[in-house]
Design a protein around this motif. Sequence first.
Motif, PDB file in Angstrom:
ATOM      1  N   VAL A 120       0.897  -0.585   0.099  1.00 44.72           N
ATOM      2  CA  VAL A 120       0.044   0.162   0.029  1.00 44.72           C
ATOM      3  C   VAL A 120       1.016   0.978  -0.433  1.00 44.72           C
ATOM      4  N   ALA A 121       2.287   1.811   0.513  1.00 44.88           N
ATOM      5  CA  ALA A 121       2.609   2.312   1.011  1.00 44.88           C
ATOM      6  C   ALA A 121       3.121   2.920  -0.564  1.00 44.88           C
ATOM      7  N   ILE A 122       3.646   1.677  -1.039  1.00 48.04           N
ATOM      8  CA  ILE A 122       4.754   1.798  -2.977  1.00 48.04           C
ATOM      9  C   ILE A 122       3.299   2.360  -3.758  1.00 48.04           C
ATOM     10  N   GLY A 123       2.524   1.168  -3.474  1.00 50.67           N
ATOM     11  CA  GLY A 123       1.051   2.181  -4.676  1.00 50.67           C
ATOM     12  C   GLY A 123       0.707   3.289  -4.161  1.00 50.67           C
ATOM     13  N   PHE A 124       0.246   3.521  -2.934  1.00 45.75           N
ATOM     14  CA  PHE A 124       0.050   4.725  -2.091  1.00 45.75           C
ATOM     15  C   PHE A 124       0.632   5.835  -2.750  1.00 45.75           C
TER      16      PHE A 124
ATOM     17  N   SER B 121      -6.256   4.098  -6.664  1.00 43.14           N
ATOM     18  CA  SER B 121      -6.502   5.223  -5.632  1.00 43.14           C
ATOM     19  C   SER B 121      -6.442   7.063  -6.274  1.00 43.14           C
ATOM     20  N   ILE B 122      -5.696   6.985  -7.735  1.00 37.31           N
ATOM     21  CA  ILE B 122      -4.713   8.267  -7.733  1.00 37.31           C
ATOM     22  C   ILE B 122      -6.512   9.120  -7.941  1.00 37.31           C
ATOM     23  N   TRP B 123      -7.409   8.828  -8.424  1.00 39.09           N
ATOM     24  CA  TRP B 123      -8.306   9.077  -8.931  1.00 39.09           C
ATOM     25  C   TRP B 123      -9.352  10.538  -8.031  1.00 39.09           C
ATOM     26  N   PRO B 124      -9.352   9.502  -6.674  1.00 44.32           N
ATOM     27  CA  PRO B 124      -9.470  11.308  -5.987  1.00 44.32           C
ATOM     28  C   PRO B 124      -8.496  11.847  -5.315  1.00 44.32           C
ATOM     29  N   ILE B 125      -7.689  11.609  -5.243  1.00 44.33           N
ATOM     30  CA  ILE B 125      -5.974  12.663  -5.521  1.00 44.33           C
ATOM     31  C   ILE B 125      -6.122  13.759  -6.630  1.00 44.33           C
ATOM     32  N   LEU B 126      -6.581  13.095  -7.958  1.00 41.51           N
ATOM     33  CA  LEU B 126      -6.242  13.522  -8.545  1.00 41.51           C
ATOM     34  C   LEU B 126      -7.763  14.823  -9.319  1.00 41.51           C
ATOM     35  N   ILE B 127      -8.972  14.688  -9.114  1.00 40.45           N
ATOM     36  CA  ILE B 127      -9.290  14.894  -8.886  1.00 40.45           C
ATOM     37  C   ILE B 127      -9.664  16.097  -7.946  1.00 40.45           C
ATOM     38  N   ASN B 128      -9.380  15.575  -7.029  1.00 42.92           N
ATOM     39  CA  ASN B 128      -9.594  16.915  -5.842  1.00 42.92           C
ATOM     40  C   ASN B 128      -8.421  18.030  -6.152  1.00 42.92           C
ATOM     41  N   THR B 129      -7.264  17.610  -6.311  1.00 47.18           N
ATOM     42  CA  THR B 129      -6.406  18.349  -6.808  1.00 47.18           C
ATOM     43  C   THR B 129      -6.069  19.497  -7.723  1.00 47.18           C
ATOM     44  N   ALA B 130      -7.032  18.754  -8.616  1.00 43.74           N
ATOM     45  CA  ALA B 130      -7.187  19.647  -9.882  1.00 43.74           C
ATOM     46  C   ALA B 130      -8.672  20.700  -9.145  1.00 43.74           C
ATOM     47  N   VAL B 131      -9.436  20.604  -8.480  1.00 42.46           N
ATOM     48  CA  VAL B 131     -10.439  21.138  -8.430  1.00 42.46           C
ATOM     49  C   VAL B 131     -10.180  22.352  -7.698  1.00 42.46           C
ATOM     50  N   GLY B 132      -9.079  22.347  -6.113  1.00 43.00           N
ATOM     51  CA  GLY B 132      -8.425  22.719  -5.350  1.00 43.00           C
ATOM     52  C   GLY B 132      -7.600  23.980  -6.613  1.00 43.00           C
ATOM     53  N   ILE B 133      -6.656  23.516  -7.547  1.00 37.94           N
ATOM     54  CA  ILE B 133      -6.951  24.441  -8.248  1.00 37.94           C
ATOM     55  C   ILE B 133      -7.008  25.761  -9.251  1.00 37.94           C
ATOM     56  N   ARG B 134      -8.439  25.181  -9.557  1.00 36.56           N
ATOM     57  CA  ARG B 134      -9.400  25.403  -9.714  1.00 36.56           C
ATOM     58  C   ARG B 134     -10.038  27.296  -8.758  1.00 36.56           C
TER      59      ARG B 134
ATOM     60  N   ILE C 140      -6.137   6.645   0.607  1.00 40.40           N
ATOM     61  CA  ILE C 140      -5.559   5.811   1.153  1.00 40.40           C
ATOM     62  C   ILE C 140      -6.654   4.746   1.729  1.00 40.40           C
ATOM     63  N   GLY C 141      -8.046   4.739   1.702  1.00 38.15           N
ATOM     64  CA  GLY C 141      -9.008   3.754   2.168  1.00 38.15           C
ATOM     65  C   GLY C 141      -9.341   3.076   1.188  1.00 38.15           C
ATOM     66  N   LEU C 142      -9.186   3.870  -0.167  1.00 38.60           N
ATOM     67  CA  LEU C 142      -9.485   2.945  -1.378  1.00 38.60           C
ATOM     68  C   LEU C 142      -8.455   1.514  -1.652  1.00 38.60           C
ATOM     69  N   ALA C 143      -6.857   2.946  -1.559  1.00 42.43           N
ATOM     70  CA  ALA C 143      -5.714   2.037  -1.403  1.00 42.43           C
ATOM     71  C   ALA C 143      -6.102   0.524  -0.764  1.00 42.43           C
ATOM     72  N   TRP C 144      -6.236   1.145   0.423  1.00 47.64           N
ATOM     73  CA  TRP C 144      -6.766  -0.498   1.182  1.00 47.64           C
ATOM     74  C   TRP C 144      -7.526  -1.229   1.244  1.00 47.64           C
ATOM     75  N   LEU C 145      -8.392  -1.324   0.367  1.00 48.33           N
ATOM     76  CA  LEU C 145      -9.667  -2.038   0.340  1.00 48.33           C
ATOM     77  C   LEU C 145      -8.642  -2.658  -1.275  1.00 48.33           C
ATOM     78  N   ALA C 146      -8.052  -2.058  -1.830  1.00 43.62           N
ATOM     79  CA  ALA C 146      -7.702  -2.822  -2.992  1.00 43.62           C
ATOM     80  C   ALA C 146      -6.564  -3.733  -2.878  1.00 43.62           C
ATOM     81  N   ILE C 147      -5.751  -3.618  -1.613  1.00 44.07           N
ATOM     82  CA  ILE C 147      -5.329  -4.326  -1.293  1.00 44.07           C
ATOM     83  C   ILE C 147      -5.607  -5.817  -0.957  1.00 44.07           C
ATOM     84  N   VAL C 148      -6.917  -5.943  -0.204  1.00 41.87           N
ATOM     85  CA  VAL C 148      -7.129  -6.767   0.575  1.00 41.87           C
ATOM     86  C   VAL C 148      -7.802  -7.808  -0.839  1.00 41.87           C
TER      87      VAL C 148
END
Length: 298
Positions: A111-115, A177-190, A231-239
């Motif tokens: 999870v640490a590597i992927g997240f 896990s990348i999509w919520p990070i990417l989308i929220n970052t883009a919205v924050g920049i806008r 991070i929540g989605l990453a933990w769900l995905a690894i299991v």
Amino acid sequence: MLKLKTVSEGVAAAAPVATASVVPLARKPPPLSARLLPVAQKIAAATVPPLIIAALFLLVWEMACWSPTSSLPPPSRVWSEAKDLIVDPFFVAGTQDIGLGWRVLTSLQRVAIGFGLAAVVGVAVGTVVGQSVWAMRGFDPLFQVLRTVPPLAWLPISLAAFRDASPSAIFVIFVTSIWPILINTAVGIRNIPQDYRNVARVLRLNHLEFFVKIMVPSAAPYIFTGLRIGIGLAWLAIVAAEMLTGGVGIGFFIWDAWNSSRLPDIVVALAYIGGVGFLLDRLVAGAAVLVTRGTASN
């Protein structure tokens, strides 16, 4: 005589009058019990309600599954049959016979590597996309489509690409896990106020200074919201991924316990998964409070 007397009286009248200085008395410190009482009240207010709810939950669970014909094990049976997993989570009795603590650490490493990769790439791409209206309009439908793909749907693609279980699981974590990070970052920049951009032009900040001093502080609440979801989605995905890829992770342990009909072991593993997921969320939330000085939602 009269004149000398008048002068002496004038000198006496002009002489300063000494006043007594007030010495403050040292305050007696409150007793230790009075100082510890507020701390004890705060600890009790934070711990007693969860403990009461947990006790009620265990009682209801025990009453619902007490019958010998019940298909689910009650808490008493979980304790009697899986006590070693609870008491000693870091035992090693063989290659595959290890405690749940070691299995959780193996999963956390993936999870640490992927997240971590998802956080770096998501923030970088979200920053670039968020600065352009046309890029936001063009990429947003693609992001919205890809983020709805379930984690296990990516597993066959990753296995075909990497031909190994460990990098395939890391890729599933990354792409989930990348999509919520990417989308929220883009919205924050806008949503950076135009006044901030005008100040950056007046001060003639270069791109790096604008990113460090304007973009990151302004968009940090949005970024950390995406990180908490990620991070929540990453933990769900690894299991989910470890159930199919094998290894010594917590996900494969659950699948192996199911094939061996060890339901108490599965219940203990679920408790581990929930506890670790809660700690991961609290860790990211604490980092958000430190970085944003409390402006991010906790």
